[in-house]
Write a protein that holds these residues in place. Structure first.
Motif, PDB file in Angstrom:
ATOM      1  N   THR A  20       0.315  -6.885   2.275  1.00 31.00           N
ATOM      2  CA  THR A  20      -0.059  -5.671   2.999  1.00 31.00           C
ATOM      3  C   THR A  20      -0.572  -6.008   4.397  1.00 31.00           C
ATOM      4  O   THR A  20      -1.044  -7.120   4.635  1.00 31.00           O
ATOM      5  CB  THR A  20      -1.151  -4.882   2.221  1.00 31.00           C
ATOM      6  OG1 THR A  20      -1.399  -3.662   2.904  1.00 31.00           O
ATOM      7  CG2 THR A  20      -2.459  -5.657   2.102  1.00 31.00           C
ATOM      8  N   ARG A  75      -2.820  -3.859   5.578  1.00 32.29           N
ATOM      9  CA  ARG A  75      -4.036  -3.037   5.590  1.00 32.29           C
ATOM     10  C   ARG A  75      -5.195  -3.785   4.952  1.00 32.29           C
ATOM     11  O   ARG A  75      -5.286  -3.858   3.721  1.00 32.29           O
ATOM     12  CB  ARG A  75      -3.768  -1.741   4.799  1.00 32.29           C
ATOM     13  CG  ARG A  75      -2.786  -0.784   5.433  1.00 32.29           C
ATOM     14  CD  ARG A  75      -3.463   0.205   6.341  1.00 32.29           C
ATOM     15  NE  ARG A  75      -4.435   1.029   5.649  1.00 32.29           N
ATOM     16  CZ  ARG A  75      -4.226   2.297   5.279  1.00 32.29           C
ATOM     17  NH1 ARG A  75      -3.094   2.876   5.564  1.00 32.29           N
ATOM     18  NH2 ARG A  75      -5.161   2.972   4.651  1.00 32.29           N
ATOM     19  N   ASP A 105      -8.153  -2.777   4.788  1.00 34.46           N
ATOM     20  CA  ASP A 105      -9.002  -1.829   4.058  1.00 34.46           C
ATOM     21  C   ASP A 105      -8.403  -1.433   2.706  1.00 34.46           C
ATOM     22  O   ASP A 105      -9.031  -0.684   1.946  1.00 34.46           O
ATOM     23  CB  ASP A 105      -9.249  -0.573   4.912  1.00 34.46           C
ATOM     24  CG  ASP A 105      -7.945   0.137   5.276  1.00 34.46           C
ATOM     25  OD1 ASP A 105      -6.875  -0.511   5.234  1.00 34.46           O
ATOM     26  OD2 ASP A 105      -7.975   1.342   5.578  1.00 34.46           O
ATOM     27  N   ALA A 106      -7.181  -1.918   2.393  1.00 32.84           N
ATOM     28  CA  ALA A 106      -6.554  -1.539   1.114  1.00 32.84           C
ATOM     29  C   ALA A 106      -6.712  -2.627   0.048  1.00 32.84           C
ATOM     30  O   ALA A 106      -6.304  -2.422  -1.094  1.00 32.84           O
ATOM     31  CB  ALA A 106      -5.071  -1.261   1.330  1.00 32.84           C
ATOM     32  N   ASN A 120       0.812  -1.221   0.000  1.00 30.14           N
ATOM     33  CA  ASN A 120       0.000   0.000   0.000  1.00 30.14           C
ATOM     34  C   ASN A 120       0.847   1.274   0.000  1.00 30.14           C
ATOM     35  O   ASN A 120       0.318   2.372  -0.140  1.00 30.14           O
ATOM     36  CB  ASN A 120      -0.952  -0.003   1.209  1.00 30.14           C
ATOM     37  CG  ASN A 120      -2.076   0.987   1.029  1.00 30.14           C
ATOM     38  OD1 ASN A 120      -2.699   1.039  -0.026  1.00 30.14           O
ATOM     39  ND2 ASN A 120      -2.311   1.818   2.040  1.00 30.14           N
ATOM     40  N   ARG A 157      -1.060   5.330   8.061  1.00 29.99           N
ATOM     41  CA  ARG A 157      -2.483   5.655   8.198  1.00 29.99           C
ATOM     42  C   ARG A 157      -3.033   6.448   7.015  1.00 29.99           C
ATOM     43  O   ARG A 157      -4.178   6.865   7.034  1.00 29.99           O
ATOM     44  CB  ARG A 157      -2.724   6.476   9.474  1.00 29.99           C
ATOM     45  CG  ARG A 157      -2.528   5.697  10.767  1.00 29.99           C
ATOM     46  CD  ARG A 157      -3.259   6.359  11.919  1.00 29.99           C
ATOM     47  NE  ARG A 157      -2.984   7.780  12.016  1.00 29.99           N
ATOM     48  CZ  ARG A 157      -2.006   8.325  12.738  1.00 29.99           C
ATOM     49  NH1 ARG A 157      -1.222   7.549  13.450  1.00 29.99           N
ATOM     50  NH2 ARG A 157      -1.825   9.634  12.764  1.00 29.99           N
TER      51      ARG A 157
END
Ligand code: NDP
Length: 327
Positions: free
Chosen positions: A179, A181, A183-184, A157, A316
């Motif tokens: 990753t 993340r 949410d990515a 990301n 973030r």
């Protein structure tokens, strides 16, 4: 007078403030550039927060890259009005950098914007995008082709990772994105990743040789992640190491190199020779249309750049890149 993000240090604490400065304070150099765009890179975030000793002398203007227009030049290679870009060479570390309306640098560090690319696109990609391209070119020079198998991209990301995914996918590679993340995932799949692995599966100490999985690796993370990636390379695979987001250590063994003929190639963007830089930027201009580049970063003004340093380091930020509009 010009505006600059100026870093000062007192009692070992770094302070960042946008300040009006006299042009006479610009450092030595034969070319003065009106900066139009810069970027907030990982290294800039380290400099601004003082988290790592990136800055060697204070006061310092951070910004390891910029794109803009030559305002004055005493060097034969550049004249007023030329569109130029700069990455590295210690700019933003030992020499005042790009997070300012003016920069004065050596002509040897400057290159022309590649054909078909404007200053905004160049800095949307920035040093991270240029480094991703250096990694891809290096892997291909060392024999990587799409037919050889999947390519792992770590730090997916981030700026280097997300550009590497985009470039590799457009060249026909099967890309696996690592990753942390969740949410990515959707974004990384949209960039062209075939599938996602959780970075936690790579970040702890692992066996020196693991099941063969990767024909190539672009690693911006280092430490156990790079060690595990090397341990799971296919026979004759190639890995490009360019970053240390997890750590500077490399707790590996020689097993992948001597038993599977794996190649580990180091990639440095800061002092890369000019012909290598030109090749990378020209290839970026050929490979990525402006419509795609434009989706790769969020744009902020110079006044807001420093506030994005902590979120960048903490992972973030919603998108990989922060483009800084200077003009
Ligand atoms: P970013 O901050 O944009 O991205 C770094 C990514 O690394 C994060 O998005 C995250 O990916 C991952 N990450 C962060 N912390 C950890 C951790 N503790 N463990 C595992 N993964 C982690 O930085 P850039 O992409 O701009 O740069 C990446 C690295 O490459 C940096 O170390 C930078 O200094 C280096 N670099 C080196 C260059 C060179 O010349 N060699 C040039 C440019 C950069 P996710 O959220 O997907 O997990």
């Amino acid at each position: 007078m010009f505006k600059a993000l100026l870093l000062t240090q007192q009692d070992k604490v770094t302070h960042a403030a946008v300040t009006e400065l006299d042009e006479e304070r610009l450092p030595e150099g034969d070319v003065t550039v009106r900066v139009q765009y810069s970027t907030l890179n990982y290294k800039d975030a380290l400099a601004i927060t003082g988290r790592a000793p990136v800055v060697r002398q204070f006061p310092m203007v951070p910004g390891i890259d910029f794109a803009g227009v030559v305002e004055a030049s005493s060097a034969p290679d550049f004249k007023a009005g030329d569109a130029v870009l700069l990455n590295g060479w210690g700019v933003g570390e030992t020499h005042w950098g790009g997070l300012a309306q003016r920069a004065r640098v050596s002509a040897k560090w400057l290159q022309r914007l590649p054909e078909g690319m404007n200053a905004r696109s160049a800095m949307t990609l920035g040093t991270a995008g240029y480094t991703a391209m250096l990694c891809v070119l290096r892997l291909e020079q060392l024999g990587l082709t799409p037919e050889r198998g999947p390519v792992l991209v770590t730090g997916a990301n981030g700026g280097v990772g997300s550009t590497a995914i985009t470039l590799l996918a457009r060249r026909g590679y099967e890309v696996v994105a690592s990753t942390g993340r969740s949410d990515a995932h959707e974004r990384l799949l949209a960039l062209g990743a075939h599938r996602i692995v959780d970075r936690a599966t790579l970040s702890e100490a692992g066996k020196p040789l693991q099941k063969e999985a990767w024909a190539g690796v672009v690693d911006s993370v280092g430490s156990h992640t790079l060690a595990n990636a090397c341990a799971a390379m296919k026979y004759g695979g190639v890995a490009a190491a360019c970053g240390l987001a997890q750590g500077m250590d490399f707790p590996s063994s020689v097993a992948p190199f001597i038993l599977r003929g794996v190649t580990l190639a180091g990639v440095d963007s800061v002092y890369a020779p000019m012909d290598v830089r030109r090749q990378a930027w020209e290839e970026l201009a050929r490979s990525l249309p402006t419509e795609i580049i434009d989706t790769m970063a969020q744009e902020v003004g110079l006044e807001d750049a420093a506030a994005h340093a902590e979120p960048l380091l903490a992972g973030r930020l919603p998108q990989g890149r922060v483009l800084v509009r200077i003009d």
